[in-house]
Motif scaffolding. Structure first.
Motif, PDB file in Angstrom:
ATOM      1  N   UNK A 130       0.858  -1.178   0.000  1.00 59.69           N
ATOM      2  CA  UNK A 130       0.000   0.000   0.000  1.00 59.69           C
ATOM      3  C   UNK A 130       0.901   1.236   0.000  1.00 59.69           C
ATOM      4  N   UNK A 131       0.391   2.337  -0.564  1.00 60.52           N
ATOM      5  CA  UNK A 131       1.162   3.584  -0.534  1.00 60.52           C
ATOM      6  C   UNK A 131       0.301   4.664   0.090  1.00 60.52           C
ATOM      7  N   UNK A 132       0.847   5.335   1.098  1.00 61.19           N
ATOM      8  CA  UNK A 132       0.097   6.349   1.859  1.00 61.19           C
ATOM      9  C   UNK A 132      -1.214   5.762   2.364  1.00 61.19           C
ATOM     10  N   UNK A 133      -1.161   4.516   2.796  1.00 60.12           N
ATOM     11  CA  UNK A 133      -2.322   3.872   3.415  1.00 60.12           C
ATOM     12  C   UNK A 133      -3.352   3.349   2.438  1.00 60.12           C
ATOM     13  N   UNK A 134      -3.118   3.505   1.137  1.00 59.46           N
ATOM     14  CA  UNK A 134      -4.130   3.099   0.149  1.00 59.46           C
ATOM     15  C   UNK A 134      -3.587   2.006  -0.768  1.00 59.46           C
ATOM     16  N   UNK A 173       3.949   0.628   2.435  1.00 69.31           N
ATOM     17  CA  UNK A 173       5.329   0.915   2.038  1.00 69.31           C
ATOM     18  C   UNK A 173       6.021   1.769   3.092  1.00 69.31           C
ATOM     19  N   UNK A 174       5.287   2.750   3.627  1.00 71.15           N
ATOM     20  CA  UNK A 174       5.883   3.676   4.592  1.00 71.15           C
ATOM     21  C   UNK A 174       6.263   2.940   5.893  1.00 71.15           C
ATOM     22  N   UNK A 175       5.470   1.934   6.284  1.00 67.53           N
ATOM     23  CA  UNK A 175       5.790   1.180   7.506  1.00 67.53           C
ATOM     24  C   UNK A 175       7.037   0.326   7.290  1.00 67.53           C
ATOM     25  N   UNK A 176       7.141  -0.260   6.097  1.00 70.12           N
ATOM     26  CA  UNK A 176       8.326  -1.074   5.787  1.00 70.12           C
ATOM     27  C   UNK A 176       9.560  -0.169   5.736  1.00 70.12           C
ATOM     28  N   UNK A 177       9.417   0.999   5.111  1.00 65.79           N
ATOM     29  CA  UNK A 177      10.555   1.927   5.012  1.00 65.79           C
ATOM     30  C   UNK A 177      10.960   2.426   6.406  1.00 65.79           C
ATOM     31  N   UNK A 178       9.987   2.651   7.284  1.00 62.61           N
ATOM     32  CA  UNK A 178      10.305   3.099   8.645  1.00 62.61           C
ATOM     33  C   UNK A 178      11.036   2.003   9.404  1.00 62.61           C
ATOM     34  N   UNK A 179      10.619   0.776   9.194  1.00 63.72           N
ATOM     35  CA  UNK A 179      11.280  -0.362   9.837  1.00 63.72           C
ATOM     36  C   UNK A 179      12.724  -0.469   9.339  1.00 63.72           C
ATOM     37  N   UNK A 180      12.917  -0.273   8.048  1.00 60.08           N
ATOM     38  CA  UNK A 180      14.267  -0.318   7.474  1.00 60.08           C
ATOM     39  C   UNK A 180      15.119   0.808   8.054  1.00 60.08           C
ATOM     40  N   UNK A 181      14.546   2.010   8.109  1.00 61.27           N
ATOM     41  CA  UNK A 181      15.304   3.174   8.600  1.00 61.27           C
ATOM     42  C   UNK A 181      15.713   2.978  10.056  1.00 61.27           C
ATOM     43  N   UNK A 182      14.824   2.376  10.837  1.00 61.96           N
ATOM     44  CA  UNK A 182      15.126   2.125  12.250  1.00 61.96           C
ATOM     45  C   UNK A 182      16.385   1.276  12.403  1.00 61.96           C
ATOM     46  N   UNK A 183      16.637   0.452  11.376  1.00 60.56           N
ATOM     47  CA  UNK A 183      17.790  -0.445  11.421  1.00 60.56           C
ATOM     48  C   UNK A 183      18.965   0.070  10.575  1.00 60.56           C
ATOM     49  N   UNK A 184      18.908   1.346  10.188  1.00 60.47           N
ATOM     50  CA  UNK A 184      20.054   1.980   9.551  1.00 60.47           C
ATOM     51  C   UNK A 184      20.054   1.950   8.042  1.00 60.47           C
TER      52      UNK A 184
END
Ligand SMILES: C[S@@+](CC[C@H](N)C(=O)[O-])C[C@H]1O[C@@H](n2cnc3c(N)ncnc32)[C@H](O)[C@@H]1O
Length: 208
Positions: free
Chosen positions: A140-144, A169-180
């Motif tokens: 999903x992108x931007x919740x849609x 997508x944003x949740x996966x990207x945030x999870x990735x960013x959290x891990x560097x």
């Protein structure tokens, strides 16, 4: 048709392996070890190994029937740049200490969210600086949802297992960013799928 060996066949893998290979050619290192998480039938790993002979592929899957299929594909293709599959559940300790790149196709939506969290957390410990982590699947992108077919697919996933589902997508990207990891390169793929390419920062901060 019954098969004389343990090879499994996924029509979607036959369709998407070419477009995914095109992205991998741009993103994988010239040489080294590519760890595949959630190899499924083994059609992807053997296809990529066949077409990227300077790389060595290490498939894996938690499911014994999938690993038997991967081994059968390796035997049938007689490739020498692919290792036998590891028993690997992303949520548990991984039986491998390092890799030069990581690919994960169609797992994030067909596993509990904890598997995605562990995917990025563990990948960050075994990949070198600058290395890519490539995922493929619907998002999903931007919740849609991006297409009506993904709405139906998401509903069928959640009906099968409430812990599964098409992720943001944003949740996966945030999870990735959290891990560097970097923000992903986003590549639009056939059938409303995306390939996402995350990277650990390289020493000089370059993208690749
Ligand atoms: C839909 S299949 C995709 C297989 C293959 N990558 C493909 O695209 O054809 C999902 C795969 O994820 C694997 N899987 C599910 N949960 C997992 C986990 N926690 N860790 C690693 N793999 C997992 C399953 O065993 C299965 O092989």
């Amino acid at each position: 048709m019954s098969q004389p060996d343990a090879r499994l066949y996924a029509p979607a893998a036959q369709r998407n392996r070419g477009p995914i290979l095109d992205v991998l050619r741009e993103e994988l290192p010239a040489a080294g070890l590519v760890l595949e998480i959630a190899s499924g039938t083994g059609e992807h790993a053997t296809h990529f190994a066949q077409n990227l002979p300077a790389l060595t592929f290490q498939p894996s899957d938690p499911d014994a029937r999938a690993r038997a299929s991967v081994s059968a594909w390796i035997a049938a293709t007689r490739l020498d740049n692919i290792r036998l599959p590891l028993e690997l559940d992303a949520r548990r300790p991984w039986p491998i200490a390092r890799a030069d790149a990581l690919i994960c196709i169609n797992m994030i939506h067909i596993s509990p969210w904890e598997a995605t969290e562990s995917l990025f957390a563990t990948a960050a410990t075994l990949l070198p600086e600058g290395a890519p982590l490539v995922t493929y699947g619907p998002y999903k992108r931007d919740g849609a949802h991006t297409a009506p077919s993904n709405v139906e697919f998401d509903a069928s996933l959640r009906a099968t297992n409430p812990d599964w589902g098409v992720r943001d997508l944003e949740a996966v990207a945030a999870c990735a960013a959290k891990n560097g990891f970097s923000a992903p390169r986003i590549v639009e793929m056939p059938a409303n799928n995306l390939t996402l390419v995350f990277r650990l920062p390289s020493p000089r901060g370059r993208a690749k």
